[in-house]
Structures are given as C-alpha cells and as structure tokens.
Enzyme design. Structure first.
Site, PDB file in Angstrom:
ATOM      1  N   TYR A  56      58.909  22.878  87.109  1.00  0.00           N
ATOM      2  CA  TYR A  56      58.933  22.560  88.544  1.00  0.00           C
ATOM      3  C   TYR A  56      59.747  21.296  88.845  1.00  0.00           C
ATOM      4  O   TYR A  56      59.493  20.635  89.852  1.00  0.00           O
ATOM      5  CB  TYR A  56      57.501  22.413  89.062  1.00  0.00           C
ATOM      6  CG  TYR A  56      56.798  23.735  89.308  1.00  0.00           C
ATOM      7  CD1 TYR A  56      57.302  24.656  90.231  1.00  0.00           C
ATOM      8  CD2 TYR A  56      55.621  24.065  88.638  1.00  0.00           C
ATOM      9  CE1 TYR A  56      56.659  25.873  90.468  1.00  0.00           C
ATOM     10  CE2 TYR A  56      54.974  25.280  88.868  1.00  0.00           C
ATOM     11  CZ  TYR A  56      55.500  26.170  89.784  1.00  0.00           C
ATOM     12  OH  TYR A  56      54.866  27.376  90.034  1.00  0.00           O
ATOM     13  N   HIS A  85      53.667  33.085  89.979  1.00  0.00           N
ATOM     14  CA  HIS A  85      55.017  32.553  90.206  1.00  0.00           C
ATOM     15  C   HIS A  85      56.037  33.635  89.881  1.00  0.00           C
ATOM     16  O   HIS A  85      55.840  34.416  88.958  1.00  0.00           O
ATOM     17  CB  HIS A  85      55.276  31.359  89.270  1.00  0.00           C
ATOM     18  CG  HIS A  85      56.734  31.081  89.057  1.00  0.00           C
ATOM     19  ND1 HIS A  85      57.493  30.382  89.965  1.00  0.00           N
ATOM     20  CD2 HIS A  85      57.591  31.454  88.069  1.00  0.00           C
ATOM     21  CE1 HIS A  85      58.749  30.326  89.537  1.00  0.00           C
ATOM     22  NE2 HIS A  85      58.838  30.965  88.390  1.00  0.00           N
TER      23      HIS A  85
HETATM   24  P1  RTP Z   1      56.541  29.508  92.730  1.00  0.00           P
HETATM   25  O1  RTP Z   1      57.713  28.650  92.274  1.00  0.00           O
HETATM   26  O2  RTP Z   1      55.226  29.059  92.188  1.00  0.00           O
HETATM   27  O3  RTP Z   1      56.817  30.962  92.565  1.00  0.00           O
HETATM   28  O4  RTP Z   1      56.406  29.308  94.294  1.00  0.00           O
HETATM   29  P2  RTP Z   1      57.499  29.438  95.408  1.00  0.00           P
HETATM   30  O5  RTP Z   1      58.876  29.536  94.825  1.00  0.00           O
HETATM   31  O6  RTP Z   1      57.044  30.534  96.296  1.00  0.00           O
HETATM   32  O7  RTP Z   1      57.336  28.051  96.161  1.00  0.00           O
HETATM   33  P3  RTP Z   1      57.889  26.604  95.801  1.00  0.00           P
HETATM   34  O8  RTP Z   1      58.326  25.974  97.069  1.00  0.00           O
HETATM   35  O9  RTP Z   1      58.834  26.642  94.641  1.00  0.00           O
HETATM   36  O10 RTP Z   1      56.563  25.856  95.352  1.00  0.00           O
HETATM   37  C1  RTP Z   1      56.077  25.966  94.046  1.00  0.00           C
HETATM   38  C2  RTP Z   1      54.581  25.971  94.065  1.00  0.00           C
HETATM   39  O11 RTP Z   1      54.113  24.703  94.511  1.00  0.00           O
HETATM   40  C3  RTP Z   1      52.874  24.875  95.166  1.00  0.00           C
HETATM   41  N1  RTP Z   1      52.988  24.328  96.513  1.00  0.00           N
HETATM   42  N2  RTP Z   1      52.044  23.601  97.040  1.00  0.00           N
HETATM   43  N3  RTP Z   1      50.527  21.985  98.768  1.00  0.00           N
HETATM   44  C4  RTP Z   1      51.702  22.441  99.183  1.00  0.00           C
HETATM   45  O12 RTP Z   1      52.138  22.228 100.275  1.00  0.00           O
HETATM   46  C5  RTP Z   1      52.465  23.258  98.256  1.00  0.00           C
HETATM   47  N4  RTP Z   1      53.657  23.775  98.496  1.00  0.00           N
HETATM   48  C6  RTP Z   1      53.994  24.458  97.366  1.00  0.00           C
HETATM   49  C7  RTP Z   1      52.582  26.361  95.227  1.00  0.00           C
HETATM   50  O13 RTP Z   1      51.730  26.690  94.115  1.00  0.00           O
HETATM   51  C8  RTP Z   1      53.948  26.961  95.041  1.00  0.00           C
HETATM   52  O14 RTP Z   1      53.867  28.263  94.527  1.00  0.00           O
END
Ligand code: RTP
Length: 148
Positions: free
Chosen positions: A49, A115
């Site tokens: 991440y 994810h």
């Molecule tokens: P992922 O990488 O997990 O597949 O998720 P994503 O692309 O849909 O979203 P991303 O923006 O890359 O965010 C990664 C993960 O971070 C956590 N998150 N928490 N508390 C918050 O506001 C927040 N925003 C994101 C989530 O677990 C997200 O899947």
C-alpha cells in the site's frame, strides 16, 4: 490473457468468507494461478500500500492487513484486472452495487474484505511482491467452454 492479484483480507478470512469470495471469480471463468494463506509482515503491507502512505488511514490500514491471516490469490483470464475490480465493487461497500462482493458481504471501507489490483501494471507489481516464488502453470480443461 491477463493476470490479477486478489487478496482476501483478514476480516474475510475471520468471517468464513474465503470460499464464497473465491467462488465469484472461479464461477465467472477465471483460472487460479496462485493461492496461499499467509500472515502478512508490516513491511509487506507497507510496500503493497505504499501509494497510500501519506493518507491519514495508512497506519490503521497496515494494522488491519497484518491483524490476521490473509489469502493471496492470482487469477488469470481475459480482462482479469478490470473484471476483477468489477466483481469486487467500489472501495466503500455502502456504494458497492448489490451483486458485487463488497456490496453483498460488508459495510465499512475499513473492513472491505477483499483487494483487487487496479491496473495491469499494479497487478504485475503485486504478483511479484506476493508471489516471489512464481505462479503455477495451469490450463483448465474447461477453457474451450469459457472462450470461443
Ligand atoms: P484495495 O487496494 O484494498 O483493493 O482497495 P481500493 O483500490 O478499492 O481502494 P484504495 O483507495 O486503494 O484503498 C485501499 C484500502 O484502504 C482502505 N481505506 N480506508 N478509512 C478510509 O477512508 C479508507 N479509505 C481506504 C480500504 O481497506 C481500501 O480497500
């Protein structure tokens, strides 16, 4: 053929959703090229991440990913990256459409159970990171029933 990296996060594992989540991708027709259950080191979670390291939720996210075993998966097939994301649904489960994995099985963004790689380049990077040992060569006999 494209490959994508999918991870069932610790909440998905703890809630007994591993087979339900995996089933969505396999029933669609994607091929398994890698599958393992593992504990995640802080270093691996932070590297995975790294693009989010400036976000206020980064520390909590890394803690969450390291809080219990995950299931790391590589799937292969036509448009596996974009279709994988479509099957998973929006990042925030409250706006993920019903029928998507997040739309059907979770509620909060910080507990969104799965994810999926967001681009072909990310998929290559993530597969290298999570499967340094390489993938399993595998062409299912059902292939001609999935692709014309
Ligand atoms: P992922 O990488 O997990 O597949 O998720 P994503 O692309 O849909 O979203 P991303 O923006 O890359 O965010 C990664 C993960 O971070 C956590 N998150 N928490 N508390 C918050 O506001 C927040 N925003 C994101 C989530 O677990 C997200 O899947």
């Amino acid at each position: 053929m494209e490959t994508t990296f999918v991870m069932i996060k610790p909440d998905g594992v703890q809630r007994g959703l591993v087979t339900k989540i995996l089933e969505r991708f396999l029933a669609k027709g994607y091929t398994l090229r890698g599958l393992k259950m593992m504990n995640v080191s802080k270093q691996l979670a932070e590297t995975h991440y790294s693009d989010l390291s400036a976000k206020p939720f980064f520390g909590g996210l890394v803690e969450y990913i390291c809080s219990g075993p995950v299931v790391a998966i590589v799937l292969e097939g036509k448009a596996a990256v974009s279709q994988g994301r479509a099957l998973i649904g929006a990042t925030n489960p409250l706006v993920s459409a019903p029928g998507t994995i997040r739309g059907d099985f979770c509620i909060e963004v910080g507990r969104n159970i799965v994810h999926g790689s967001d681009s072909v380049e990310s998929a290559q990077r993530e597969i290298g990171l999570w499967f340094p040992e390489g993938l399993v060569d595998h062409t299912p006999v059902a292939q001609p029933w999935i692709y014309e």
